[in-house]
Scaffold this active site. Structure first.
Site, mmCIF file in Angstrom:
data_model
loop_
_atom_site.group_PDB
_atom_site.id
_atom_site.type_symbol
_atom_site.label_atom_id
_atom_site.label_comp_id
_atom_site.label_asym_id
_atom_site.label_seq_id
_atom_site.Cartn_x
_atom_site.Cartn_y
_atom_site.Cartn_z
ATOM 1 N N ALA A 1 0.838 -1.199 0.000
ATOM 2 C CA ALA A 1 0.000 0.000 0.000
ATOM 3 C C ALA A 1 0.876 1.253 0.000
ATOM 4 O O ALA A 1 1.987 1.260 0.521
ATOM 5 C CB ALA A 1 -0.907 0.001 1.223
ATOM 6 N N ARG B 1 9.069 -1.381 2.464
ATOM 7 C CA ARG B 1 9.669 -2.504 1.747
ATOM 8 C C ARG B 1 10.873 -2.024 0.951
ATOM 9 O O ARG B 1 11.040 -0.815 0.740
ATOM 10 C CB ARG B 1 8.640 -3.142 0.810
ATOM 11 C CG ARG B 1 7.356 -3.569 1.520
ATOM 12 C CD ARG B 1 6.381 -4.235 0.570
ATOM 13 N NE ARG B 1 5.138 -4.603 1.244
ATOM 14 C CZ ARG B 1 4.194 -5.368 0.707
ATOM 15 N NH1 ARG B 1 4.356 -5.845 -0.530
ATOM 16 N NH2 ARG B 1 3.095 -5.655 1.380
ATOM 17 N N LEU C 1 2.817 -0.984 4.197
ATOM 18 C CA LEU C 1 3.111 0.134 3.307
ATOM 19 C C LEU C 1 4.332 -0.147 2.430
ATOM 20 O O LEU C 1 5.343 -0.662 2.900
ATOM 21 C CB LEU C 1 3.342 1.413 4.107
ATOM 22 C CG LEU C 1 2.118 2.016 4.804
ATOM 23 C CD1 LEU C 1 2.507 3.247 5.606
ATOM 24 C CD2 LEU C 1 1.011 2.365 3.803
ATOM 25 N N CYS C 2 4.227 0.246 1.180
ATOM 26 C CA CYS C 2 5.288 0.029 0.202
ATOM 27 C C CYS C 2 6.608 0.652 0.625
ATOM 28 O O CYS C 2 7.678 0.085 0.391
ATOM 29 C CB CYS C 2 4.839 0.606 -1.140
ATOM 30 S SG CYS C 2 6.119 0.695 -2.407
ATOM 31 N N PHE C 3 6.538 1.827 1.272
ATOM 32 C CA PHE C 3 7.772 2.529 1.615
ATOM 33 C C PHE C 3 8.496 1.871 2.784
ATOM 34 O O PHE C 3 9.590 2.277 3.141
ATOM 35 C CB PHE C 3 7.496 4.012 1.858
ATOM 36 C CG PHE C 3 7.500 4.811 0.576
ATOM 37 C CD1 PHE C 3 8.573 5.629 0.255
ATOM 38 C CD2 PHE C 3 6.456 4.719 -0.322
ATOM 39 C CE1 PHE C 3 8.601 6.338 -0.934
ATOM 40 C CE2 PHE C 3 6.461 5.416 -1.516
ATOM 41 C CZ PHE C 3 7.545 6.226 -1.823
#
Length: 258
Positions: free
Chosen positions: A84, A148, A144-146
């Site tokens: 996300a 990863r 959340l993508c940030f």
């Protein structure tokens, strides 16, 4: 569909005002359709009219992963994968390339091709970002993508400031990504690029438009295709409206579990 020749230019679309999440995602899919059906290559820059969470295509919308401060924020599910993203103080791009273009043959290389010009332009503004260079993955990936890490992310002093994702359809690819410029109060543990270099005062609409234009020129040089400033076609607007109504604005699409 007959074999198409490689496009001789790509379209540049810079949205003049922030837009809703459901519309942004509908337009990105419409551009993917234009790439697949009409052999069109397009680069689009856009913003979000309010803090919005976009879920990756395969991502579960799990209650335990939700932050209390996110209650009430609009949500949309992307057509691309990954984690996300909390879209807030950022500049977002999408790049749609048809199957006829060599860039569509190697999806991993497309990340590098688009990200390198961004590195160069940011460096010209004194913003020294770089490829992460290594990937890391945990058993339970952060929501959340940030949170990863992928080797093709752009980072500043180890902090992720840009991540991208792709979707392929009939050989065409759309790649879209978010450049985090300021820290959001809804995700304070992810520092924005301008926060880290203490240049938050330049985050203005005029600066974002200038940045989008500079990025676009650099990408044009990198892929050796001239760009032409254009708007969405009537057909694309019609497709996007239908996608927004029947898909991206529906809770059944956003909340579905893959």
């Amino acid at each position: 569909m007959t074999q198409s020749s490689i496009p001789d230019h790509f379209r540049l679309i810079i949205e003049p005002a922030p837009l809703t999440g459901s519309w942004n995602m509908a337009v990105d899919e419409a551009l993917l359709e234009s790439a697949a059906e009409n052999n069109l290559c397009s680069l689009r820059w856009y913003r979000w009219d309010q803090p919005t969470i976009s879920l990756g295509y395969f991502q579960k919308n799990e209650n335990e992963e939700q932050n209390e401060s996110w209650k009430g924020l609009p949500r949309v599910r992307r057509l691309s994968g990954g984690g996300a993203i909390l879209h807030h103080h950022e500049l977002t791009y999408s790049f749609a390339v048809p199957a006829s273009h060599p860039l569509s043959k190697s999806p991993p290389d497309l990340y590098l091709t688009i990200h390198q010009p961004l590195i160069d332009v940011l460096a010209s503004h004194g913003l020294q970002v770089a490829f992460r260079g290594v990937s890391f993955k945990s058993q339970n990936e952060p929501f959340l993508c940030f949170g990863r890490g992928d080797e093709r992310d752009l980072v500043y002093e180890g902090n992720k400031v840009l991540g991208s994702a792709q979707r392929r359809r009939r050989g065409a690819i759309v790649q879209h990504g978010s450049l985090l410029l300021l820290t959001s109060e809804y995700a304070p543990h992810f520092p924005g690029l301008l926060n880290q270099v203490e240049q938050t005062s330049i985050y203005q609409a005029q600066f974002l438009t200038q940045l989008a234009e500079e990025f676009s020129q650099a990408i044009s040089q990198e892929i050796q295709l001239p760009l032409e400033s254009q708007k969405l076609t009537d057909e694309e607007i019609q497709i996007a409206r239908q996608l927004e109504t029947e898909k991206y604005s529906r809770a059944s699409w956003t909340s579905r579990q893959k």
